[in-house]
Structure formats: C-alpha cells, structure tokens
Design a protein around this motif. Structure first.
Motif, short mmCIF file in Angstrom:
data_model
loop_
_atom_site.label_atom_id
_atom_site.label_comp_id
_atom_site.label_asym_id
_atom_site.label_seq_id
_atom_site.Cartn_x
_atom_site.Cartn_y
_atom_site.Cartn_z
N TRP A 17 67.55 43.39 77.00
CA TRP A 17 66.32 44.16 76.98
C TRP A 17 65.78 44.44 78.39
CZ3 TRP A 17 65.04 46.66 72.79
CH2 TRP A 17 65.34 46.13 71.54
N VAL A 18 66.34 43.80 79.39
CA VAL A 18 65.84 43.98 80.76
C VAL A 18 66.05 45.43 81.20
CG1 VAL A 18 66.11 43.28 83.17
CG2 VAL A 18 66.28 41.56 81.34
N GLY A 19 64.99 46.04 81.69
CA GLY A 19 65.07 47.41 82.19
C GLY A 19 65.22 48.47 81.11
N ARG A 20 64.89 48.14 79.88
CA ARG A 20 65.10 49.09 78.78
C ARG A 20 63.79 49.61 78.21
NH1 ARG A 20 68.79 47.14 74.20
NH2 ARG A 20 68.40 49.30 73.57
N GLY A 21 62.82 49.83 79.07
CA GLY A 21 61.53 50.32 78.61
C GLY A 21 61.64 51.66 77.90
N GLU A 22 62.45 52.58 78.42
CA GLU A 22 62.60 53.89 77.78
C GLU A 22 63.25 53.76 76.40
OE1 GLU A 22 64.53 56.76 80.20
OE2 GLU A 22 63.04 56.68 81.81
N ASP A 23 64.25 52.91 76.29
CA ASP A 23 64.88 52.68 74.99
C ASP A 23 63.89 52.08 74.01
OD1 ASP A 23 67.29 53.66 75.90
OD2 ASP A 23 68.16 51.69 76.29
N ALA A 24 63.08 51.15 74.49
CA ALA A 24 62.07 50.52 73.63
C ALA A 24 61.09 51.56 73.11
CB ALA A 24 61.34 49.42 74.39
N ALA A 25 60.65 52.45 73.99
CA ALA A 25 59.72 53.50 73.58
C ALA A 25 60.36 54.42 72.54
CB ALA A 25 59.28 54.30 74.80
N GLU A 26 61.66 54.70 72.69
CA GLU A 26 62.34 55.53 71.69
C GLU A 26 62.43 54.81 70.36
OE1 GLU A 26 66.45 58.03 70.85
OE2 GLU A 26 66.47 56.42 72.35
N LEU A 27 62.74 53.52 70.38
CA LEU A 27 62.82 52.76 69.13
C LEU A 27 61.47 52.74 68.43
CD1 LEU A 27 65.07 49.82 70.37
CD2 LEU A 27 65.75 51.71 68.89
N GLU A 28 60.41 52.63 69.19
CA GLU A 28 59.07 52.70 68.62
C GLU A 28 58.86 54.06 67.95
OE1 GLU A 28 55.02 51.27 70.48
OE2 GLU A 28 55.54 53.23 71.33
N ALA A 29 59.25 55.13 68.63
CA ALA A 29 59.09 56.47 68.08
C ALA A 29 59.93 56.68 66.82
CB ALA A 29 59.45 57.52 69.13
N LEU A 30 61.06 55.98 66.75
CA LEU A 30 61.92 56.09 65.58
C LEU A 30 61.37 55.34 64.37
CD1 LEU A 30 65.42 55.59 67.28
CD2 LEU A 30 64.58 57.68 66.19
N GLY A 31 60.34 54.52 64.58
CA GLY A 31 59.69 53.85 63.47
C GLY A 31 59.93 52.36 63.36
N PHE A 32 60.70 51.79 64.28
CA PHE A 32 60.88 50.34 64.25
C PHE A 32 59.57 49.66 64.65
CE2 PHE A 32 65.29 51.80 64.85
CZ PHE A 32 65.89 51.13 63.79
N GLY A 33 59.28 48.54 63.99
CA GLY A 33 57.99 47.89 64.22
C GLY A 33 58.00 46.71 65.15
N ALA A 34 59.19 46.23 65.51
CA ALA A 34 59.26 45.04 66.37
C ALA A 34 60.56 45.04 67.17
CB ALA A 34 59.16 43.76 65.54
N LEU A 35 60.48 44.47 68.35
CA LEU A 35 61.64 44.21 69.19
C LEU A 35 61.78 42.70 69.30
CD1 LEU A 35 60.85 46.68 72.12
CD2 LEU A 35 62.20 47.15 70.07
N TRP A 36 62.94 42.18 68.94
CA TRP A 36 63.20 40.75 69.00
C TRP A 36 64.09 40.45 70.19
CZ3 TRP A 36 61.19 37.19 65.50
CH2 TRP A 36 60.54 37.73 64.39
N LEU A 37 63.59 39.61 71.11
CA LEU A 37 64.34 39.21 72.29
C LEU A 37 65.11 37.95 71.94
CD1 LEU A 37 62.22 41.22 73.34
CD2 LEU A 37 62.15 39.91 75.45
N GLY A 38 66.33 38.13 71.47
CA GLY A 38 67.10 37.04 70.91
C GLY A 38 67.58 36.04 71.94
N GLY A 39 67.66 34.80 71.52
CA GLY A 39 68.17 33.75 72.39
C GLY A 39 67.34 33.55 73.63
N SER A 40 66.05 33.88 73.57
CA SER A 40 65.17 33.74 74.73
C SER A 40 65.28 32.32 75.27
CB SER A 40 63.73 34.05 74.34
OG SER A 40 63.64 35.29 73.66
N PRO A 41 65.92 32.12 76.41
CA PRO A 41 66.26 30.76 76.82
C PRO A 41 65.08 29.94 77.33
CG PRO A 41 66.93 32.32 78.50
CD PRO A 41 66.43 33.13 77.34
N ASP A 42 64.11 30.59 77.97
CA ASP A 42 62.99 29.84 78.54
C ASP A 42 61.86 30.82 78.83
OD1 ASP A 42 63.52 31.14 81.07
OD2 ASP A 42 65.12 29.67 81.37
N GLY A 43 60.80 30.31 79.46
CA GLY A 43 59.62 31.11 79.71
C GLY A 43 59.82 32.30 80.62
#
Length: 274
Positions: A17-43
């Motif tokens: 997900w790093v550096g994917r702000g534009e992709d995230a905005a497109e996914l939002e526009a497509l109707g997805f309601g959440a982005l899950w950052l899988g395997g988030s190792p730490d803070g």
C-alpha cells in the motif's frame, strides 16, 4: 458508532500500500468501503495509514493486523491518538503465529486479553483477528469487528452463530481471476503455501471439515477451491455474496496471482454492484 466498512473492502499486504494513494482513491470511487493493510508488522504502518487517509475522503483504512507480540500497546495508542481526527481508521490487532514471532509466543488468548486492557482505543475503532470460537467470542465482547482470514462461507455461517449480532463480521477472501482450472489452482497453491505451515490455520481447517490429506502436496484441489475463489468474475462475485448470505457484514477481497491486481479489482467492483 461502529466504524463504516461497507459491504466489500480490499485486503493487501501492508508494504504494497506504500505510495498507492491514487489507487486507494480509485478503489474508493469504485465503491469499496475499506482498505486492509495486511500483515501490519508494527506501529510503523501508521505512516502508510495516514497517507492513505489523506488520499481518500470516505473509505476506512484498517490494520489487519498489528501483532500483539511485536507492537507494544503504547505504540498503538500513540498512533491512534495521532489519527483521532478521523473516524475512518480501524485498529486491527491479532496474536499472529508462533512460527513468525518465536519463543515469546505463549498463552495467546491471555496475551490478547491483557493487550486489549492496555489499549486506549475506543471499542468501535477496534478489530480482532479471530479464527477459533474462543477468540471470536472475545472479538464480540471487546471490539466492533471480528476479522477471520482464509475461511469459507460455511465457516462464516458458524462464526456468525458464535459472535451473535453485536459485532461486524468481516472475513477475508482470496481471489484469482483465472478461468483455467489448472492455472487457477497453481496460483491458489502458491498463495496458500505459507499458510499451510501455520497450525493456527491448518487446525481451523481441520475443525471445519477438511482432513489431513487436504493439507499435503500444497493442498488438495478441494482445499484450494474452498479457500480461493477462482474463475470468471461472475463466479468470484458469487462466492463473495455467499459470505454475506452466510452472515458476513463485510468481505475483504484479496486478489492473488494477478499481474494487475488493480484491474482485477475494477472487474470485481463492477460484478458485485447490487
């Protein structure tokens, strides 16, 4: 107020997900309601969370999950306070696996309980990775979202019975947009390879009707077909809807084995419009 996830979200490893702000905005526009950052190792994942929140307007960003053995609760509290300005951040935590954290892993249920006691995050902003009935019940008692990973619609139905109506049930679903059975199962096995070495997952599959024979040789066709939704997009969309029919409130879609996951998500978004 419980966090808004929508009916479908997108699950991907945190590093992707790093550096994917534009992709995230497109996914939002497509109707997805959440982005899950899988395997988030730490803070440190909070930096990526913040960037995705800045790039979007209404989609929820969730850590899925921060590991209770490797991420001090105080670090999570600090990260949450820095993002308390938004109601679109969901703090997902979980116990992980002995195989990935080492000898420190012991009494995982009690660790989760103590960790939740230490968190200064509102219940309606908390998700708990849960597979077995005991942790599912803990999720229902202490958080707003139960997040099972690598499960089937049949599992979802049983999980709903376990957690009751007071918690959002948000299973993850592996997806391969490939119509050729041999190729689809090859991609599915590659995605499952790591998890076949983790008893927390294999024991859960055994609890839900699979046999030891399904766990060898990279996983039987039966196991792969159950855990990985593959085929044309209409068939994949049908599997996603089956989770909802079984009692899920939200399904986190993880595209695996694709050369262009974003395009695959565009196709899936079009197919799941109700």
């Amino acid at each position: 107020m419980t966090v808004e996830l929508g009916r479908y979200g997108v699950w991907g490893p945190a590093a992707q997900w790093v550096g994917r702000g534009e992709d995230a905005a497109e996914l939002e526009a497509l109707g997805f309601g959440a982005l899950w950052l899988g395997g988030s190792p730490d803070g440190s994942v909070m930096t990526t969370v913040s960037a995705l929140l800045d790039a979007t307007e209404k989609i929820t960003v969730a850590t899925g999950i921060m590991n209770v053995w490797t991420t001090p609760a105080a670090e999570v509290n600090e990260g949450y306070r820095a993002l308390a300005w938004t109601d679109r951040f969901l703090v997902g935590i979980g116990a992980g696996h002995r195989e990935t954290v080492g000898e420190v892993y012991h009494s995982p249920y009690q660790k989760l309980v103590h960790y939740l006691d230490e968190l200064d995050v509102p219940r309606d902003r908390l998700a708990l990775a849960a597979l077995g009935p005991r942790v599912l019940r803990l999720a229902a008692a202490r958080t707003s979202v139960a997040h099972p990973y690598l499960v089937t619609p049949e599992y979802t139905a049983r999980a709903r019975e376990t957690v009751g109506a007071g918690v959002l049930l948000a299973p993850e679903q592996h997806v391969v947009l490939e119509e050729d059975a041999s190729r689809a199962r090859e991609l599915g096995r590659k995605a499952l390879e790591f998890y076949l070495g983790l008893p927390n997952y294999t024991q859960n599959w055994l609890r839900h009707g699979f046999g030891e024979e399904d766990l060898v040789g990279g996983g039987s066709d039966r196991l792969v077909d159950a855990l990985v939704a593959w085929g044309p997009v209409e068939r994949v969309a049908r599997r996603l809807r089956e989770h909802h029919q079984a009692g899920a409130d939200h399904v986190a879609v993880q595209v695996v084995g694709a050369t262009d996951a974003q395009q695959a998500l565009r196709e899936i978004a079009a197919a799941i419009q109700d």
